[in-house]
Design a protein around this motif. Sequence first.
Motif, PDB file in Angstrom:
ATOM      1  N   ALA A 158       0.813  -1.218   0.000  1.00  0.00           N
ATOM      2  CA  ALA A 158       0.000   0.000   0.000  1.00  0.00           C
ATOM      3  C   ALA A 158       0.847   1.269   0.000  1.00  0.00           C
ATOM      4  CB  ALA A 158      -0.937  -0.006   1.203  1.00  0.00           C
ATOM      5  N   HIS A 159       2.058   1.176   0.543  1.00  0.00           N
ATOM      6  CA  HIS A 159       2.923   2.355   0.640  1.00  0.00           C
ATOM      7  C   HIS A 159       4.072   2.307  -0.351  1.00  0.00           C
ATOM      8  CE1 HIS A 159       0.798   3.989   4.045  1.00  0.00           C
ATOM      9  NE2 HIS A 159       0.722   2.742   4.509  1.00  0.00           N
ATOM     10  N   SER A 160       3.849   1.636  -1.471  1.00  0.00           N
ATOM     11  CA  SER A 160       4.843   1.526  -2.529  1.00  0.00           C
ATOM     12  C   SER A 160       4.177   1.809  -3.870  1.00  0.00           C
ATOM     13  CB  SER A 160       5.445   0.118  -2.566  1.00  0.00           C
ATOM     14  OG  SER A 160       6.084  -0.208  -1.360  1.00  0.00           O
ATOM     15  N   LEU A 161       4.994   2.057  -4.860  1.00  0.00           N
ATOM     16  CA  LEU A 161       4.541   2.192  -6.238  1.00  0.00           C
ATOM     17  C   LEU A 161       4.651   0.798  -6.844  1.00  0.00           C
ATOM     18  CD1 LEU A 161       3.705   4.365  -8.291  1.00  0.00           C
ATOM     19  CD2 LEU A 161       6.115   4.693  -8.793  1.00  0.00           C
ATOM     20  N   GLY A 196       3.978 -11.440 -13.074  1.00  0.00           N
ATOM     21  CA  GLY A 196       5.132 -10.697 -12.580  1.00  0.00           C
ATOM     22  C   GLY A 196       4.704  -9.571 -11.666  1.00  0.00           C
ATOM     23  N   PHE A 197       5.636  -9.155 -10.826  1.00  0.00           N
ATOM     24  CA  PHE A 197       5.362  -8.093  -9.853  1.00  0.00           C
ATOM     25  C   PHE A 197       6.672  -7.417  -9.482  1.00  0.00           C
ATOM     26  CE2 PHE A 197       5.267  -6.571  -5.468  1.00  0.00           C
ATOM     27  CZ  PHE A 197       4.142  -5.757  -5.486  1.00  0.00           C
ATOM     28  N   ALA A 198       6.595  -6.144  -9.203  1.00  0.00           N
ATOM     29  CA  ALA A 198       7.717  -5.394  -8.632  1.00  0.00           C
ATOM     30  C   ALA A 198       7.149  -4.162  -7.960  1.00  0.00           C
ATOM     31  CB  ALA A 198       8.728  -5.002  -9.698  1.00  0.00           C
ATOM     32  N   ARG A 199       7.908  -3.619  -7.034  1.00  0.00           N
ATOM     33  CA  ARG A 199       7.480  -2.370  -6.396  1.00  0.00           C
ATOM     34  C   ARG A 199       8.675  -1.459  -6.194  1.00  0.00           C
ATOM     35  NH1 ARG A 199       7.309  -2.329  -0.324  1.00  0.00           N
ATOM     36  NH2 ARG A 199       8.619  -4.059   0.343  1.00  0.00           N
ATOM     37  N   VAL A 200       8.384  -0.170  -6.146  1.00  0.00           N
ATOM     38  CA  VAL A 200       9.408   0.833  -5.891  1.00  0.00           C
ATOM     39  C   VAL A 200       9.025   1.565  -4.617  1.00  0.00           C
ATOM     40  CG1 VAL A 200      10.582   2.899  -6.746  1.00  0.00           C
ATOM     41  CG2 VAL A 200       9.890   1.108  -8.353  1.00  0.00           C
ATOM     42  N   ILE A 201       9.937   1.587  -3.686  1.00  0.00           N
ATOM     43  CA  ILE A 201       9.793   2.364  -2.461  1.00  0.00           C
ATOM     44  C   ILE A 201      10.527   3.667  -2.744  1.00  0.00           C
ATOM     45  CG2 ILE A 201      10.258   2.426   0.019  1.00  0.00           C
ATOM     46  CD1 ILE A 201      10.717  -0.765  -0.456  1.00  0.00           C
ATOM     47  N   THR A 202       9.816   4.782  -2.739  1.00  0.00           N
ATOM     48  CA  THR A 202      10.427   6.027  -3.211  1.00  0.00           C
ATOM     49  C   THR A 202       9.844   7.262  -2.538  1.00  0.00           C
ATOM     50  OG1 THR A 202      10.896   7.348  -5.188  1.00  0.00           O
ATOM     51  CG2 THR A 202       8.801   6.171  -5.166  1.00  0.00           C
ATOM     52  N   ASP A 203      10.638   8.323  -2.562  1.00  0.00           N
ATOM     53  CA  ASP A 203      10.146   9.634  -2.144  1.00  0.00           C
ATOM     54  C   ASP A 203       9.619  10.417  -3.356  1.00  0.00           C
ATOM     55  OD1 ASP A 203      12.459  10.419  -3.459  1.00  0.00           O
ATOM     56  OD2 ASP A 203      13.441  11.231  -1.683  1.00  0.00           O
TER      57      ASP A 203
END
Length: 88
Positions: free
Chosen positions: A7-10, A22-29
Amino acid sequence: MIERSIAHSLCFGVYTAGRQIGFARVITDCAVFGYLADVFVLPEFRGRGVGKHLVKTILEHPDVHGLKLLLLRTRDAFAVSSARPRGE
């Protein structure tokens, strides 16, 4: 914990015939820093360029494209980590 981290990722997914493969996420400002995490492709779809396509799509996303630093930690996905052209 998994739901909260997503929920707190892109988040990005790859689908075929209505099935997520497939899946991936970016944790970013969304300004300077990003951490590419949880890049995953189902085993039966690996070796077909799915991971590279996923990472290329992520790198082109407006919230990721302008980041000064994007990190990927991997033990086995070195081909995926080369999806970003040098100099970017």
